[in-house]
Write an enzyme that holds these catalytic residues in place. Sequence first.
Site, PDB file in Angstrom:
ATOM      1  N   ASP A 168      12.044 -10.644  -3.954  1.00 29.88           N
ATOM      2  CA  ASP A 168      11.351  -9.359  -4.034  1.00 29.88           C
ATOM      3  C   ASP A 168       9.956  -9.517  -3.449  1.00 29.88           C
ATOM      4  OD1 ASP A 168      10.253  -6.916  -4.641  1.00 29.88           O
ATOM      5  OD2 ASP A 168      10.636  -7.022  -6.791  1.00 29.88           O
ATOM      6  N   CYS A 174       7.582  -0.878  -2.023  1.00 35.41           N
ATOM      7  CA  CYS A 174       8.740  -1.758  -2.208  1.00 35.41           C
ATOM      8  C   CYS A 174       9.886  -1.488  -1.236  1.00 35.41           C
ATOM      9  CB  CYS A 174       9.236  -1.698  -3.647  1.00 35.41           C
ATOM     10  SG  CYS A 174      10.028  -0.159  -4.160  1.00 35.41           S
ATOM     11  N   ARG A 233      -1.960  -2.656  11.515  1.00 35.02           N
ATOM     12  CA  ARG A 233      -2.706  -3.126  10.347  1.00 35.02           C
ATOM     13  C   ARG A 233      -2.401  -2.205   9.156  1.00 35.02           C
ATOM     14  NH1 ARG A 233      -6.910  -6.462  10.252  1.00 35.02           N
ATOM     15  NH2 ARG A 233      -8.062  -5.110   8.812  1.00 35.02           N
ATOM     16  N   GLU A 237       0.842  -1.215   0.000  1.00 35.73           N
ATOM     17  CA  GLU A 237       0.000   0.000   0.000  1.00 35.73           C
ATOM     18  C   GLU A 237       0.861   1.243   0.000  1.00 35.73           C
ATOM     19  OE1 GLU A 237       0.015   2.075   2.864  1.00 35.73           O
ATOM     20  OE2 GLU A 237      -0.346   0.848   4.653  1.00 35.73           O
ATOM     21  N   HIS A 264      12.796   1.000  -8.432  1.00 41.57           N
ATOM     22  CA  HIS A 264      12.280  -0.160  -7.703  1.00 41.57           C
ATOM     23  C   HIS A 264      13.412  -0.862  -6.950  1.00 41.57           C
ATOM     24  CE1 HIS A 264       9.916  -3.574  -6.563  1.00 41.57           C
ATOM     25  NE2 HIS A 264      10.729  -4.404  -7.195  1.00 41.57           N
TER      26      HIS A 264
END
Length: 295
Positions: free
Chosen positions: A147, A91, A86, A61, A130
């Site tokens: 990953d 990444c 929660r 998220e 990334h």
Amino acid sequence: MSGCGPRTGWVRCGYGDVMLDSIPFDLDVYLRRIGWEGERQADPATLRGVHLAHMRALPFENLDALRGRAPSLDPADLVAKLVHSRRGGYCYEHNTLFAHALEALGFRVTLLAARVAVGADTLASRPRTHMALLVEVPGEPRPYLADVGFGAIGALLEPVPLVADVEFAGAGRRHRLVHVPHDGPLEMWLLQAHDPGKDDWSGQYAFTLEPFEKPDFDVINWHIATNPRSPFAQRVYCQHINATRHLLLDGRLLTESHPDGTVTEREVTGEAEARRLLEEEFGITAPEGMTLLSG
């Protein structure tokens, strides 16, 4: 000892001494959070099992970036957010947390920076934004690409050995690594995922084996979270994976994909439904007061 001790600096674990930015990493708590009850050895089976458990337990998220905030990559903050709350992350958060866990288990980890190929006209048109991981397993001849932070249907559920032109099947998905033309001195690898709906291969991201360091990703993380042109700063993007489906909320579009290639899409009706979906389907409690859907 099955976990790390309560000291800072060099932390003695059951699998060696690990330096985690002078912050103790509680391996026991992390493994309980992801539901891993298997072996704690630095071997391929443990690497695959912990990788898959992480992917299925911790959601992807971008809520911090959507609020204009660069999420902290400090180990203590990552544990507080991804392990004790929660919440999920993107990444840099997932793979930084996972790297600490792998090091505590006895693996050697190198941070890699990759160019995302999904939706790109050319690889050269994308910066290296990334984060992926190169993992060395004691006694294994080749390292693995791992990953746990790629927010796409082509994400790895299990790590793959760094071998070109060989197909690997893991947890219902098929991947392969190929070499692609590159002007630099190092070989460029491209991760491809098989699309069962089209029966074809699609590029996910490309990388070289040049090591990157935490300060590099501190800068990249800040740029991706706060640049108004970044897609993560413009719309909600959340992903949850289990054994039977891949659920993705991209703005107002909710997509549910299944291993057989079946895909269903629908539009989320409004703010209340988006917040309910995050809570009930993604395992994410959105911060109070933030707006999830714009327009």
